[in-house]
Motif scaffolding. Structure first.
Motif, short mmCIF file in Angstrom:
data_model
loop_
_atom_site.label_atom_id
_atom_site.label_comp_id
_atom_site.label_asym_id
_atom_site.label_seq_id
_atom_site.Cartn_x
_atom_site.Cartn_y
_atom_site.Cartn_z
N LEU A 1 0.83 -1.21 0.00
CA LEU A 1 0.00 0.00 0.00
C LEU A 1 0.87 1.26 0.00
O LEU A 1 0.51 2.26 -0.62
N GLU A 2 2.02 1.20 0.67
CA GLU A 2 2.97 2.32 0.62
C GLU A 2 3.51 2.50 -0.79
O GLU A 2 3.69 3.63 -1.25
N LEU A 3 3.77 1.39 -1.49
CA LEU A 3 4.22 1.46 -2.87
C LEU A 3 3.13 2.09 -3.74
O LEU A 3 3.41 2.92 -4.60
N GLN A 4 1.89 1.72 -3.48
CA GLN A 4 0.76 2.30 -4.20
C GLN A 4 0.71 3.81 -3.97
O GLN A 4 0.57 4.58 -4.93
N ASP A 5 0.82 4.25 -2.73
CA ASP A 5 0.80 5.68 -2.42
C ASP A 5 1.95 6.41 -3.13
O ASP A 5 1.77 7.51 -3.65
N TYR A 6 3.12 5.78 -3.15
CA TYR A 6 4.30 6.37 -3.78
C TYR A 6 4.04 6.67 -5.26
O TYR A 6 4.31 7.78 -5.74
N PHE A 7 3.49 5.69 -5.99
CA PHE A 7 3.26 5.89 -7.42
C PHE A 7 2.04 6.75 -7.71
O PHE A 7 2.03 7.49 -8.68
N GLU A 8 1.03 6.67 -6.89
CA GLU A 8 -0.15 7.52 -7.11
C GLU A 8 0.17 8.99 -6.85
O GLU A 8 -0.39 9.87 -7.50
N GLU A 9 1.09 9.27 -5.92
CA GLU A 9 1.52 10.65 -5.69
C GLU A 9 2.26 11.20 -6.91
O GLU A 9 2.29 12.40 -7.13
N LYS A 10 2.86 10.32 -7.69
CA LYS A 10 3.57 10.73 -8.91
C LYS A 10 2.65 10.75 -10.12
O LYS A 10 3.10 10.94 -11.24
N GLY A 11 1.34 10.53 -9.90
CA GLY A 11 0.38 10.61 -10.99
C GLY A 11 0.21 9.34 -11.80
O GLY A 11 -0.36 9.36 -12.89
N LYS A 12 0.71 8.22 -11.30
CA LYS A 12 0.59 6.93 -11.99
C LYS A 12 -0.66 6.20 -11.52
O LYS A 12 -1.15 6.39 -10.43
N SER A 13 -1.18 5.31 -12.37
CA SER A 13 -2.28 4.43 -11.98
C SER A 13 -1.68 3.14 -11.44
O SER A 13 -0.70 2.61 -11.99
N PHE A 14 -2.26 2.62 -10.37
CA PHE A 14 -1.70 1.46 -9.67
C PHE A 14 -2.83 0.47 -9.40
O PHE A 14 -3.84 0.81 -8.80
N TYR A 15 -2.66 -0.76 -9.88
CA TYR A 15 -3.66 -1.81 -9.66
C TYR A 15 -2.97 -3.01 -9.03
O TYR A 15 -1.92 -3.45 -9.51
N MET A 16 -3.56 -3.55 -7.97
CA MET A 16 -2.96 -4.68 -7.27
C MET A 16 -4.00 -5.79 -7.09
O MET A 16 -5.13 -5.52 -6.71
N ASN A 17 -3.57 -7.03 -7.37
CA ASN A 17 -4.42 -8.21 -7.19
C ASN A 17 -3.63 -9.29 -6.47
O ASN A 17 -2.41 -9.36 -6.58
N GLU A 18 -4.34 -10.14 -5.78
CA GLU A 18 -3.75 -11.33 -5.18
C GLU A 18 -4.00 -12.48 -6.15
O GLU A 18 -5.15 -12.75 -6.50
N VAL A 19 -2.95 -13.16 -6.58
CA VAL A 19 -3.05 -14.23 -7.56
C VAL A 19 -2.73 -15.56 -6.86
O VAL A 19 -1.64 -15.73 -6.32
N LYS A 20 -3.69 -16.47 -6.86
CA LYS A 20 -3.48 -17.80 -6.29
C LYS A 20 -2.97 -18.74 -7.37
O LYS A 20 -3.47 -18.73 -8.49
N PHE A 21 -1.97 -19.56 -7.03
CA PHE A 21 -1.43 -20.50 -8.01
C PHE A 21 -1.49 -21.94 -7.51
O PHE A 21 -0.92 -22.84 -8.12
#
Length: 81
Positions: free
Chosen positions: A46-66
């Motif tokens: 979530l900190e990584l998400q905040d970092y990139f969103e502050e720079k104006g980037k779109s950020f999408y995160m999913n949990e992938v089960k394998f």
């Protein structure tokens, strides 16, 4: 923030992810998908998400089960410039 990329072998240790190199890759390619290991804390992602969103980037995160086990998952992160 200590992030780890997803492991490529089940018995291998995950490699460390450098935020600056992630940022350089996003700047170079414009749209990048990364896979992060389950050992990462949700808070760090979530900190990584905040970092990139502050720079104006779109950020999408999913949990992938394998697998069928509860601990067989990784995080998929898509960053778009």
């Amino acid at each position: 923030m200590d992030l780890k990329f997803a492991r490529t072998e089940l018995d291998a240790k995950p490699k460390k992810a450098d935020v600056k190199k992630i940022e350089e890759s996003v700047e170079k390619h414009g749209s990048v998908i990364f896979y992060f290991d389950r050992e990462n804390s949700h808070k760090d992602l979530l900190e990584l998400q905040d970092y990139f969103e502050e720079k104006g980037k779109s950020f999408y995160m999913n949990e992938v089960k394998f697998g069928l086990s509860d601990n067989e998952y990784m995080y998929q992160v898509h960053i778009i410039d």
